[in-house]
Design a protein around this motif. Structure first.
Motif, PDB file in Angstrom:
ATOM      1  N   GLY A 400     -76.673 -46.017 -15.419  1.00  0.00           N
ATOM      2  CA  GLY A 400     -76.490 -44.650 -16.610  1.00  0.00           C
ATOM      3  C   GLY A 400     -77.381 -44.927 -17.869  1.00  0.00           C
ATOM      4  N   TYR A 401     -77.309 -43.840 -18.679  1.00  0.00           N
ATOM      5  CA  TYR A 401     -78.088 -44.217 -19.944  1.00  0.00           C
ATOM      6  C   TYR A 401     -77.217 -43.556 -20.857  1.00  0.00           C
ATOM      7  N   GLY A 402     -76.871 -44.356 -22.009  1.00  0.00           N
ATOM      8  CA  GLY A 402     -76.293 -43.638 -23.301  1.00  0.00           C
ATOM      9  C   GLY A 402     -76.617 -44.748 -24.477  1.00  0.00           C
ATOM     10  N   LEU A 403     -75.949 -44.404 -25.532  1.00  0.00           N
ATOM     11  CA  LEU A 403     -75.981 -45.145 -26.692  1.00  0.00           C
ATOM     12  C   LEU A 403     -74.619 -45.190 -27.412  1.00  0.00           C
ATOM     13  N   SER A 404     -74.254 -46.002 -28.378  1.00  0.00           N
ATOM     14  CA  SER A 404     -73.090 -45.937 -28.945  1.00  0.00           C
ATOM     15  C   SER A 404     -72.906 -44.670 -29.751  1.00  0.00           C
ATOM     16  N   GLU A 405     -74.144 -44.380 -30.299  1.00  0.00           N
ATOM     17  CA  GLU A 405     -74.097 -42.940 -30.868  1.00  0.00           C
ATOM     18  C   GLU A 405     -73.988 -41.539 -29.984  1.00  0.00           C
ATOM     19  N   ALA A 407     -72.326 -41.768 -26.227  1.00  0.00           N
ATOM     20  CA  ALA A 407     -71.957 -42.597 -24.983  1.00  0.00           C
ATOM     21  C   ALA A 407     -72.437 -42.328 -23.818  1.00  0.00           C
ATOM     22  N   SER A 408     -72.739 -41.143 -23.375  1.00  0.00           N
ATOM     23  CA  SER A 408     -73.308 -41.000 -22.103  1.00  0.00           C
ATOM     24  C   SER A 408     -74.468 -39.542 -22.050  1.00  0.00           C
ATOM     25  N   ILE A 409     -75.525 -39.963 -21.990  1.00  0.00           N
ATOM     26  CA  ILE A 409     -76.652 -38.996 -22.143  1.00  0.00           C
ATOM     27  C   ILE A 409     -77.349 -38.524 -20.761  1.00  0.00           C
ATOM     28  N   ALA A 410     -77.586 -39.472 -19.791  1.00  0.00           N
ATOM     29  CA  ALA A 410     -78.188 -39.111 -18.459  1.00  0.00           C
ATOM     30  C   ALA A 410     -77.922 -40.037 -17.641  1.00  0.00           C
ATOM     31  N   SER A 411     -77.990 -39.968 -16.463  1.00  0.00           N
ATOM     32  CA  SER A 411     -77.748 -40.781 -15.186  1.00  0.00           C
ATOM     33  C   SER A 411     -78.268 -39.892 -13.730  1.00  0.00           C
ATOM     34  N   PRO A 412     -78.438 -40.886 -12.829  1.00  0.00           N
ATOM     35  CA  PRO A 412     -78.934 -40.342 -11.591  1.00  0.00           C
ATOM     36  C   PRO A 412     -77.695 -39.606 -10.904  1.00  0.00           C
ATOM     37  N   ALA A 413     -78.213 -38.235 -10.304  1.00  0.00           N
ATOM     38  CA  ALA A 413     -77.219 -37.495  -9.417  1.00  0.00           C
ATOM     39  C   ALA A 413     -76.984 -37.742  -7.965  1.00  0.00           C
ATOM     40  N   PRO A 414     -76.070 -37.600  -7.512  1.00  0.00           N
ATOM     41  CA  PRO A 414     -75.691 -37.905  -6.078  1.00  0.00           C
ATOM     42  C   PRO A 414     -76.754 -37.117  -5.127  1.00  0.00           C
TER      43      PRO A 414
END
Length: 626
Positions: A400-405, A407-414
């Protein structure tokens, strides 16, 4: 009939207009503004508190089960125990209750002053309970790295304006040394002064029988006191009010205090629930019907750990088995002993498990999924662990991809969800629920055409309001209102997948932890013997291929430094950094003396140029820095 955001059913997480995971097909497009294939967030009550999102007051608790387990000692906290203890401690924490600690009212934003409780502890089975007691008591808290040196702690206490502190007993000596550094009135780098009241220190002890340690009340003594108090029914407030602070380095410099509202926290937890529900519906499985058992190693003060261990409690049946510290064999033993099903990891740990010969000794057949976060996961690492997991079906570990600013922005999908194309390792997948994105030229601030690299800008309810009492730093990440400048270079492909390319921020990732180059540079320049007159720090390849970096420094010696010689200076600087900074900030890539450092006409350090020169030299020499 309006959507019931708090009803005890999985449909609360997706809303009535959520796309069907099988029938709905996401259509990529070329517009500059693009949105998540999962659609927007369901509408939520405007003043909702994180605690009531996890424990809706009208919903009965489900049947009891182990919530947190110490994997070394088997000490266990069940869901019902957790809730009762959180309620008891919240009664003690309320500023308008009996208030034995003398706590004040917390600020609702950084325009106000007030009570802020620091949480300074390693991972512990009672840490999440303290966080929920704070939510319930409307007491703002700030998570602080347990690896902090006295100097770093002193800095963060001031940046977060900590007035009270919960400290694990093993870290009390660090607090004592930090307090010796004074109020900070002579520190011109920030106007914020030390506010911590030593009379408001609470000790988290591993021995529940202790009432006081070093003159301070223990957490257990306060929980016991809270059980004697009557509950006062009240409407908890949340929404845009500040809930907690993260320790973040932002774009540069020493750590900053990043604000997270209740709305931010709720939607960060909600994202993972939406993806879980839609993934189950895709596979024809009743959502949230299968209990999970997680390996607990991600730090609780970190944004990744907050989602895992604090923001999703009671939203799904999940038991977490916590390791007191990382140990690959203890992790493998715990997987086999407790039949763990989910492994939340960071890239260096993914590689360790995949490459360790110990992996063959233990039964990993219970693991149904592993995931990586906090740093870039190289494709070969993603594939290597998948090969060791019997139930992986050959699919690589997603990252997954995120930042402290945010927490969760992008991720692979099933595969197959909404008809989306597979997101292979090397991509960071698709925007997560409720997120919008743009890819922008970082110099001109104009959107770039699809297929060209640029800085990712993100918008959504998970994005921080900004840095606490630091408008200048906040302005740097919000060139346009609501749009977070991630500082990361990406490419959006023809399927609207995002490919991570590089960091624009002057940050170095070491084992998933952020190191601000300027912090290490300032430390080198602050050596009491003034051995250098200029310094440059950058992350260089560690030669291991795990996505982590070594911290390397280039310095221009002062006249005193020249007299002492490069070797002596390098040794003294190395020792000074180790005294001043946490282990992950140490200069593991070496210190090199140079005649000058490259800068732009405006004086900005060209760290990337120094890094690239070093890599080119190592490649020419046919060596790797190990």
């Amino acid at each position: 009939m309006p959507h019931d955001f708090l009803k005890p059913h999985w449909s609360r997480f997706i809303g009535p207009r959520a796309p069907d995971p099988v029938k709905s097909v996401y259509k990529p497009h070329s517009e500059h503004l693009f949105s998540s294939p999962y659609g927007p967030f369901p509408e939520s009550p405007p003043d909702l508190n994180i605690h009531e999102f996890c424990f809706p007051p009208e919903n009965p608790l489900p049947e009891d089960y182990p919530l947190f387990v110490n994997a070394l000692t088997d000490e266990t906290v069940t869901l019902h125990q957790f809730y009762a203890r959180a309620c008891a401690l919240a009664r003690v924490f309320r500023h308008d209750g009996p208030n034995p600690l003398g706590l004040g009212k917390s600020p609702v934003n950084d325009k106000e002053d007030g009570e802020i409780l620091g949480l300074f502890s390693k991972n512990h089975i009672h840490y999440p309970m303290v966080a929920h007691a704070c939510f319930r008591a409307e007491l703002v808290f700030g998570g602080i790295s347990p690896a902090s040196t006295p100097f770093e702690l002193w800095w963060v206490l001031r940046k977060m304006q900590i007035t009270s502190l919960m400290c694990h007993e093993s870290l009390l000596p660090v607090v004592v040394e930090a307090l010796k550094l004074g109020s900070g009135e002579n520190d011109k780098s920030t106007p914020l002064r030390l506010l911590l009241d030593p009379k408001k220190i609470i000790v988290l002890s591993d021995n529940p029988e202790h009432d006081r340690i070093s003159g301070h009340p223990t957490l257990e003594s306060l929980v016991r006191y809270g059980t004697t108090l009557s509950e006062v029914p009240r409407k908890l407030l949340g929404g845009d009010r500040m809930a907690y602070l993260f320790q973040s380095s932002g774009t540069s410099g020493l750590p900053k205090a990043m604000m997270i509202s209740h709305k931010n926290g709720i939607h960060s937890g909600l994202q993972s629930m939406i993806t879980a529900v839609q993934g189950s519906r895709l596979m024809g499985i009743e959502p949230l019907s299968i209990p999970s058992r997680l390996l607990g190693v991600i730090p609780m003060y970190h944004s990744y750990g907050m989602i895992l261990w604090i923001l999703r409690i009671n939203l799904l049946q999940s038991s977490s088995y916590l390791l007191p510290k990382w140990d690959v064999e203890l992790a493998l033993k715990s997987i086999e002993k407790y039949q763990l099903t989910v492994l939340p990891l960071v890239p260096p740990l993914v590689r360790q498990i995949a490459q360790s010969p110990l992996t063959e000794k233990y039964d990993l057949s219970s693991v149904t999924g592993a995931m990586s976060g906090a740093a870039y996961l190289p494709p070969d690492v993603a594939h290597s662990l998948a090969k060791k997991l019997p139930s992986s079906s050959g699919l690589p570990i997603p990252s997954g991809y995120g930042l402290s600013e945010a927490a969760s922005i992008a991720s692979p999908a099933p595969p197959g969800l909404f008809g989306l194309e597979y997101a292979p390792p090397g991509t960071i997948g698709y925007l997560l629920p409720g997120m919008e994105g743009r890819v922008v030229d970082p110099d001109t601030l104009q959107e770039v055409p699809k297929g060209q690299k640029g800085e990712l800008w993100a918008r959504g309810n998970v994005v921080t309001p900004g840095y606490f009492k630091d408008p200048k730093a906040t302005a740097e990440i919000f060139t346009e209102p609501g749009w977070l400048r991630t500082g990361d270079l990406v490419l959006r492909d023809e399927h609207d997948r995002l490919h991570y390319l590089d960091r624009l921020k002057e940050m170095i990732k070491v084992k998933g932890l952020q190191v601000a180059a300027t912090e290490v540079e300032d430390t080198l320049l602050d050596h009491p013997e003034a051995l250098v007159r200029d310094a440059c720090v950058a992350g260089v390849d560690n030669g291991r291929g795990d996505g982590s970096l070594f911290v390397r420094a280039w310095v221009v010696l002062s006249q005193d430094g020249i007299k002492q010689g490069e070797e002596v200076v390098a040794q003294k600087l190395d020792e000074f950094v180790k005294q001043r900074l946490s282990r992950h900030k140490w200069i593991t890539g070496g210190i090199e003396a140079v005649d000058s450092l490259p800068r732009t006409p405006s004086g900005k350090m060209l760290r990337r140029e120094m890094r690239d020169r070093y890599h080119a030299r190592i490649k020419a020499e046919g060596k790797s820095k190990l």
